[in-house]
Design a protein around this motif. Sequence first.
Motif, short mmCIF file in Angstrom:
data_model
loop_
_atom_site.label_atom_id
_atom_site.label_comp_id
_atom_site.label_asym_id
_atom_site.label_seq_id
_atom_site.Cartn_x
_atom_site.Cartn_y
_atom_site.Cartn_z
N SER A 1 -3.22 -8.16 -7.51
CA SER A 1 -3.61 -7.78 -5.92
C SER A 1 -4.76 -8.06 -5.76
CB SER A 1 -2.80 -6.10 -5.21
OG SER A 1 -1.79 -6.48 -5.34
N CYS A 2 -5.61 -7.52 -6.62
CA CYS A 2 -7.41 -7.53 -7.12
C CYS A 2 -7.15 -9.32 -6.67
CB CYS A 2 -7.57 -6.60 -7.60
SG CYS A 2 -9.30 -7.16 -7.65
N GLU B 1 -1.77 -3.94 -9.95
CA GLU B 1 -3.00 -3.63 -8.75
C GLU B 1 -3.88 -4.98 -9.11
OE1 GLU B 1 -4.09 -1.36 -6.97
OE2 GLU B 1 -2.27 0.28 -7.46
N GLU C 1 -9.04 -2.48 -5.34
CA GLU C 1 -8.26 -2.34 -6.45
C GLU C 1 -8.44 -2.48 -7.60
OE1 GLU C 1 -4.54 -2.96 -5.05
OE2 GLU C 1 -5.65 -2.01 -3.59
N ALA D 1 2.33 1.69 -3.31
CA ALA D 1 1.20 2.11 -4.56
C ALA D 1 1.19 3.68 -4.02
CB ALA D 1 0.18 0.99 -3.89
N HIS E 1 -8.44 0.75 -9.53
CA HIS E 1 -7.28 1.35 -9.20
C HIS E 1 -6.11 0.76 -10.69
CE1 HIS E 1 -6.28 1.27 -4.70
NE2 HIS E 1 -7.57 2.58 -5.39
N TYR E 2 -6.57 -0.62 -10.66
CA TYR E 2 -6.66 -1.77 -12.15
C TYR E 2 -7.57 -0.08 -13.39
CZ TYR E 2 -7.65 -4.70 -15.58
OH TYR E 2 -8.48 -5.07 -16.41
N GLU F 1 0.15 -1.47 0.12
CA GLU F 1 0.03 -0.65 -0.18
C GLU F 1 0.72 1.44 -0.09
OE1 GLU F 1 -3.26 -0.45 -0.83
OE2 GLU F 1 -3.71 -2.02 -0.11
N GLU G 1 -4.41 5.01 -1.14
CA GLU G 1 -3.12 4.36 -0.24
C GLU G 1 -2.82 4.52 0.23
OE1 GLU G 1 -3.67 1.50 -2.63
OE2 GLU G 1 -2.83 1.88 -4.57
#
Length: 193
Positions: A120-121, A117, A147, A34, A150-151, A31, A62
């Motif tokens: 991570s998701c 991202e 996430e 990011a 964000h992606y 985090e 973040e």
Amino acid sequence: MLGLKLPTDPRWVNIVEKNIEEILTDHAYCEQKAASTAISLIVSFPEYTELVTEMTDLVNEEMSHFKMVHDKIIERGWILGRDRKDAYVVELMKFFPKGGSRTTQLVHRLLYAALIEARSCERFRLLSEELEDKKLAKFYRKLMISEAGHYTMFLKFARQYGDRDDVDKKWQELLNYEAEIIKDLGTKETIHG
């Protein structure tokens, strides 16, 4: 939806459950990194007003996620451990050649960020569905949704600032490369490893 070419082996969650302290420490630093990425994009590309505005919001989000994870660590009577290199990110960053125009550099950084991202998701989804600790599973469910946003934001900006066909081609090539990297990972209690 995420476009990942190789899903994480669900047994990764078993590794994580054996050392929740490690995954939380690694997650906290993810985090923080990011947020640092968003700050770096602001500093490097200040002329892109829409990007700067979104990255400013992202820094705040973040860092709030960092605080949430840090609070989880404290609640459990632990302290934030030391940061360590993220082998996944180190390998990923080798894909695009260094240099090129400012626009090319921006697009590459946005594609890297989108992929990190996305992975991570995907990992947060697994944690939300498979962790025995239901409170922690619910926590990861909320972060998974964030996430995903964000992606899509990073991918949208890459397509907005670069030639759409070129960006989509690079995105597919990066996804294929990432699938090769991920084959050798998923054996540690880290978000990407």
